[in-house]
Design a protein around this motif. Structure first.
Motif, PDB file in Angstrom:
ATOM      1  N   THR A 211      84.354  43.063  57.422  1.00 29.78           N
ATOM      2  CA  THR A 211      83.408  42.478  58.360  1.00 29.78           C
ATOM      3  C   THR A 211      84.083  42.033  59.613  1.00 29.78           C
ATOM      4  OG1 THR A 211      84.145  40.488  57.279  1.00 29.78           O
ATOM      5  CG2 THR A 211      81.981  41.761  56.420  1.00 29.78           C
ATOM      6  N   SER A 212      83.304  42.333  60.733  1.00 25.02           N
ATOM      7  CA  SER A 212      83.998  41.808  61.974  1.00 25.02           C
ATOM      8  C   SER A 212      84.003  40.249  62.450  1.00 25.02           C
ATOM      9  CB  SER A 212      83.147  42.405  63.240  1.00 25.02           C
ATOM     10  OG  SER A 212      81.769  41.809  63.205  1.00 25.02           O
ATOM     11  N   GLY A 213      83.223  39.397  61.624  1.00 21.66           N
ATOM     12  CA  GLY A 213      83.311  37.936  61.981  1.00 21.66           C
ATOM     13  C   GLY A 213      82.340  37.602  62.920  1.00 21.66           C
ATOM     14  N   PHE A 214      81.563  38.765  63.334  1.00 28.00           N
ATOM     15  CA  PHE A 214      80.585  38.288  64.426  1.00 28.00           C
ATOM     16  C   PHE A 214      79.318  38.074  63.934  1.00 28.00           C
ATOM     17  CE2 PHE A 214      82.906  41.298  67.524  1.00 28.00           C
ATOM     18  CZ  PHE A 214      84.009  40.330  67.749  1.00 28.00           C
ATOM     19  N   SER A 215      79.216  37.150  62.906  1.00 23.71           N
ATOM     20  CA  SER A 215      77.840  36.788  62.129  1.00 23.71           C
ATOM     21  C   SER A 215      78.116  35.432  61.596  1.00 23.71           C
ATOM     22  CB  SER A 215      77.710  37.733  61.224  1.00 23.71           C
ATOM     23  OG  SER A 215      76.742  37.263  60.197  1.00 23.71           O
ATOM     24  N   THR A 216      77.213  34.673  61.555  1.00 19.00           N
ATOM     25  CA  THR A 216      77.422  33.102  60.950  1.00 19.00           C
ATOM     26  C   THR A 216      77.508  33.403  59.224  1.00 19.00           C
ATOM     27  OG1 THR A 216      75.083  32.730  60.886  1.00 19.00           O
ATOM     28  CG2 THR A 216      76.329  31.980  62.608  1.00 19.00           C
ATOM     29  N   ALA A 217      76.958  34.589  58.862  1.00 17.32           N
ATOM     30  CA  ALA A 217      76.760  34.880  57.563  1.00 17.32           C
ATOM     31  C   ALA A 217      78.187  35.288  56.802  1.00 17.32           C
ATOM     32  CB  ALA A 217      75.999  35.981  57.117  1.00 17.32           C
ATOM     33  N   PHE A 218      79.172  35.880  57.422  1.00 19.31           N
ATOM     34  CA  PHE A 218      80.155  36.402  56.783  1.00 19.31           C
ATOM     35  C   PHE A 218      81.501  36.064  57.744  1.00 19.31           C
ATOM     36  CE2 PHE A 218      76.892  39.458  55.271  1.00 19.31           C
ATOM     37  CZ  PHE A 218      77.157  39.427  53.815  1.00 19.31           C
ATOM     38  N   PRO A 219      82.748  35.606  56.977  1.00 20.65           N
ATOM     39  CA  PRO A 219      84.041  35.549  57.813  1.00 20.65           C
ATOM     40  C   PRO A 219      84.383  36.825  58.091  1.00 20.65           C
ATOM     41  CG  PRO A 219      84.261  35.055  55.554  1.00 20.65           C
ATOM     42  CD  PRO A 219      82.770  35.401  55.724  1.00 20.65           C
ATOM     43  N   GLU A 220      85.296  37.025  59.128  1.00 21.28           N
ATOM     44  CA  GLU A 220      85.959  38.210  59.338  1.00 21.28           C
ATOM     45  C   GLU A 220      86.859  38.648  58.177  1.00 21.28           C
ATOM     46  OE1 GLU A 220      89.164  40.083  62.667  1.00 21.28           O
ATOM     47  OE2 GLU A 220      88.763  37.915  62.931  1.00 21.28           O
ATOM     48  N   GLY A 221      86.920  40.046  57.871  1.00 20.88           N
ATOM     49  CA  GLY A 221      87.847  40.325  57.046  1.00 20.88           C
ATOM     50  C   GLY A 221      87.355  40.688  55.628  1.00 20.88           C
ATOM     51  N   LEU A 222      86.262  40.495  55.272  1.00 18.29           N
ATOM     52  CA  LEU A 222      85.749  40.775  53.983  1.00 18.29           C
ATOM     53  C   LEU A 222      85.464  42.272  53.822  1.00 18.29           C
ATOM     54  CD1 LEU A 222      83.204  37.951  53.111  1.00 18.29           C
ATOM     55  CD2 LEU A 222      85.398  37.970  52.785  1.00 18.29           C
ATOM     56  N   PRO A 223      86.065  42.852  52.490  1.00 21.53           N
ATOM     57  CA  PRO A 223      85.790  44.145  52.332  1.00 21.53           C
ATOM     58  C   PRO A 223      84.565  44.571  52.299  1.00 21.53           C
ATOM     59  CG  PRO A 223      86.451  43.113  50.259  1.00 21.53           C
ATOM     60  CD  PRO A 223      86.548  41.911  51.374  1.00 21.53           C
ATOM     61  N   VAL A 224      84.199  45.728  52.843  1.00 22.12           N
ATOM     62  CA  VAL A 224      82.992  46.410  53.034  1.00 22.12           C
ATOM     63  C   VAL A 224      83.130  47.630  52.200  1.00 22.12           C
ATOM     64  CG1 VAL A 224      81.107  47.482  54.409  1.00 22.12           C
ATOM     65  CG2 VAL A 224      82.579  45.370  55.060  1.00 22.12           C
ATOM     66  N   GLY A 225      84.038  48.714  52.563  1.00 21.62           N
ATOM     67  CA  GLY A 225      84.235  49.929  51.990  1.00 21.62           C
ATOM     68  C   GLY A 225      85.280  50.764  52.464  1.00 21.62           C
ATOM     69  N   ILE A 226      85.330  52.050  52.540  1.00 16.40           N
ATOM     70  CA  ILE A 226      86.404  52.930  52.726  1.00 16.40           C
ATOM     71  C   ILE A 226      85.626  54.135  53.748  1.00 16.40           C
ATOM     72  CG2 ILE A 226      88.074  52.462  51.167  1.00 16.40           C
ATOM     73  CD1 ILE A 226      87.461  55.058  49.931  1.00 16.40           C
ATOM     74  N   VAL A 227      86.462  54.758  54.818  1.00 16.00           N
ATOM     75  CA  VAL A 227      85.683  55.569  55.448  1.00 16.00           C
ATOM     76  C   VAL A 227      85.833  56.973  54.539  1.00 16.00           C
ATOM     77  CG1 VAL A 227      86.126  57.298  57.318  1.00 16.00           C
ATOM     78  CG2 VAL A 227      86.645  54.814  57.647  1.00 16.00           C
ATOM     79  N   GLU A 228      84.500  57.527  54.478  1.00 14.40           N
ATOM     80  CA  GLU A 228      84.354  58.806  53.678  1.00 14.40           C
ATOM     81  C   GLU A 228      84.275  60.119  54.730  1.00 14.40           C
ATOM     82  OE1 GLU A 228      83.911  60.598  49.754  1.00 14.40           O
ATOM     83  OE2 GLU A 228      84.577  58.748  50.341  1.00 14.40           O
ATOM     84  N   GLY A 229      83.770  59.898  55.770  1.00 13.33           N
ATOM     85  CA  GLY A 229      83.620  60.921  56.845  1.00 13.33           C
ATOM     86  C   GLY A 229      83.151  60.512  58.087  1.00 13.33           C
ATOM     87  N   TYR A 230      82.703  61.199  59.045  1.00  9.19           N
ATOM     88  CA  TYR A 230      82.384  60.801  60.152  1.00  9.19           C
ATOM     89  C   TYR A 230      81.754  62.025  61.072  1.00  9.19           C
ATOM     90  CZ  TYR A 230      86.504  62.219  62.391  1.00  9.19           C
ATOM     91  OH  TYR A 230      87.640  62.873  62.605  1.00  9.19           O
ATOM     92  N   ASN A 231      81.074  61.884  61.958  1.00 12.38           N
ATOM     93  CA  ASN A 231      80.581  62.772  63.079  1.00 12.38           C
ATOM     94  C   ASN A 231      80.249  62.233  64.288  1.00 12.38           C
ATOM     95  OD1 ASN A 231      77.701  61.939  62.722  1.00 12.38           O
ATOM     96  ND2 ASN A 231      77.949  62.772  60.731  1.00 12.38           N
ATOM     97  N   ARG A 232      80.058  62.814  65.286  1.00 10.94           N
ATOM     98  CA  ARG A 232      79.569  62.146  66.465  1.00 10.94           C
ATOM     99  C   ARG A 232      78.159  61.746  66.634  1.00 10.94           C
ATOM    100  NH1 ARG A 232      83.202  65.844  70.787  1.00 10.94           N
ATOM    101  NH2 ARG A 232      85.100  65.201  70.053  1.00 10.94           N
ATOM    102  N   GLN A 233      77.696  60.895  67.379  1.00  8.65           N
ATOM    103  CA  GLN A 233      76.306  60.467  67.609  1.00  8.65           C
ATOM    104  C   GLN A 233      75.844  61.539  68.573  1.00  8.65           C
ATOM    105  OE1 GLN A 233      76.665  56.101  66.122  1.00  8.65           O
ATOM    106  NE2 GLN A 233      75.079  56.534  67.471  1.00  8.65           N
ATOM    107  N   LYS A 234      74.444  61.520  68.914  1.00 12.07           N
ATOM    108  CA  LYS A 234      74.060  62.471  70.053  1.00 12.07           C
ATOM    109  C   LYS A 234      74.349  62.339  71.305  1.00 12.07           C
ATOM    110  CE  LYS A 234      69.572  62.651  67.278  1.00 12.07           C
ATOM    111  NZ  LYS A 234      67.998  62.376  67.507  1.00 12.07           N
ATOM    112  N   ASN A 235      74.811  60.948  71.752  1.00  7.13           N
ATOM    113  CA  ASN A 235      75.415  60.543  73.130  1.00  7.13           C
ATOM    114  C   ASN A 235      76.823  61.031  73.258  1.00  7.13           C
ATOM    115  OD1 ASN A 235      76.423  58.507  71.910  1.00  7.13           O
ATOM    116  ND2 ASN A 235      74.854  57.040  72.836  1.00  7.13           N
ATOM    117  N   ASP A 236      77.238  61.265  72.181  1.00  3.32           N
ATOM    118  CA  ASP A 236      78.947  61.616  72.130  1.00  3.32           C
ATOM    119  C   ASP A 236      79.604  60.612  72.414  1.00  3.32           C
ATOM    120  OD1 ASP A 236      78.643  65.277  72.994  1.00  3.32           O
ATOM    121  OD2 ASP A 236      78.434  64.318  71.150  1.00  3.32           O
ATOM    122  N   ASN A 237      79.336  59.266  72.795  1.00  2.00           N
ATOM    123  CA  ASN A 237      80.215  58.104  72.800  1.00  2.00           C
ATOM    124  C   ASN A 237      80.737  57.159  71.718  1.00  2.00           C
ATOM    125  OD1 ASN A 237      80.386  58.760  75.664  1.00  2.00           O
ATOM    126  ND2 ASN A 237      78.268  57.943  76.169  1.00  2.00           N
TER     127      ASN A 237
END
Length: 275
Positions: A211-237
């Motif tokens: 978690t990024s901490g940019f929320s009142t619901a979760f503090p920064e640093g709570l585990p979410v998951g692991i990177v399984e794979g990725y690709n570029r979005q349509k705008n390539d940015n």
């Protein structure tokens, strides 16, 4: 009564034999030290086995209380960890930590209803307003984040789980300050997608998402998951990152509701800016 008397008379020889057999056994044990030691050793072994079985049964039925005690202890230790992280970030380490100094508190709860196969999945908890649970609070288990409280009654709360396209979470790669939005694509309960992650962010398969901490619901640093794979979005940015979630939504049992003591103040001042 007559039938009972007839039964004893009919089988009198057996009962006489049984009586003398017991007398003989008692005399054998009473006046022979070897047989006496063998008997008591066997008896002690049998009693020990009975006590062992009884203890195992008692321990089994006591597991619920043990688990609840362990959950309470884990919540307490996690609160201390969060405040220590805050102190390290501020370079203001103190020797004593009091509960009133903690920004976050945790409310233990049990999952009493859960869905993972619907388009919009929800989780029901056995805690509500009377337990200080409020709408907007984050929910996590021992593995990772679960969702955010959407509705509350006096004794129950309904949670928008990650497995709900209506909800998104601000998350980032561990070790990076760049964040994206974690959403569920409605396909697999084990995976979510981290969208809008800037292209220049460096990461690899297997890296941890928190978690990024940019929320009142979760503090920064709570585990979410692991990177399984990725690709570029349509705008390539930006990258679209496939994340394998730490939380197993098919086996949810004990969770904790995260209470941010400063959330109302933060939301109020942000609301004033928006208005």
């Amino acid at each position: 009564m007559r039938n009972l008397i007839q039964f004893f008379v009919k089988h009198s020889s057996f009962f006489v034999f049984l009586f003398f057999a017991i007398i003989s056994f008692v005399l054998l044990i009473r006046f022979n030290s070897y047989h006496q030691s063998v008997f008591f050793s066997s008896a002690n072994s049998m009693v020990a086995n009975v006590y062992s079985i009884s203890g195992d049964i008692s321990s089994y039925f006591g597991l619920k209380q043990v688990n609840e005690d362990l959950l309470e202890r884990n919540l307490y230790l996690e609160k201390k960890l969060l405040v220590l992280q805050e102190m390290l970030d501020e370079n203001n380490i103190q020797s004593e930590l009091a509960d009133e100094d903690l920004k976050y508190d945790f409310i233990p709860a049990q999952v009493i209803n859960n869905s993972v196969t619907k388009i919009k999945n929800y989780i029901t908890l056995n805690k509500g307003v009377k337990d200080s649970v409020e709408v907007g609070m984050g929910v996590a288990d021992q593995n990772g984040i679960i969702g955010i409280v959407a509705l509350v009654s006096d004794h129950f709360a309904v949670v928008n789980s990650i497995l709900n396209p209506k909800w998104s979470l601000s998350a980032k790669v561990l070790g990076s300050d760049y964040f994206g939005s974690l959403v569920w694509d409605g396909e697999n309960s084990q995976y979510a997608v981290l969208e809008e992650l800037p292209r220049h962010v460096e990461f690899e398969k297997g890296d941890t998402i928190i978690t990024s901490g940019f929320s009142t619901a979760f503090p920064e640093g709570l585990p979410v998951g692991i990177v399984e794979g990725y690709n570029r979005q349509k705008n390539d940015n930006f990258y679209s990152v496939k994340v394998k979630l730490f939380a197993d939504f098919n086996r949810l049992k004990s969770v904790r509701v995260i209470k941010n003591k400063d959330s109302k103040e933060q939301l109020n001042i942000e609301k004033e800016v928006n208005n």
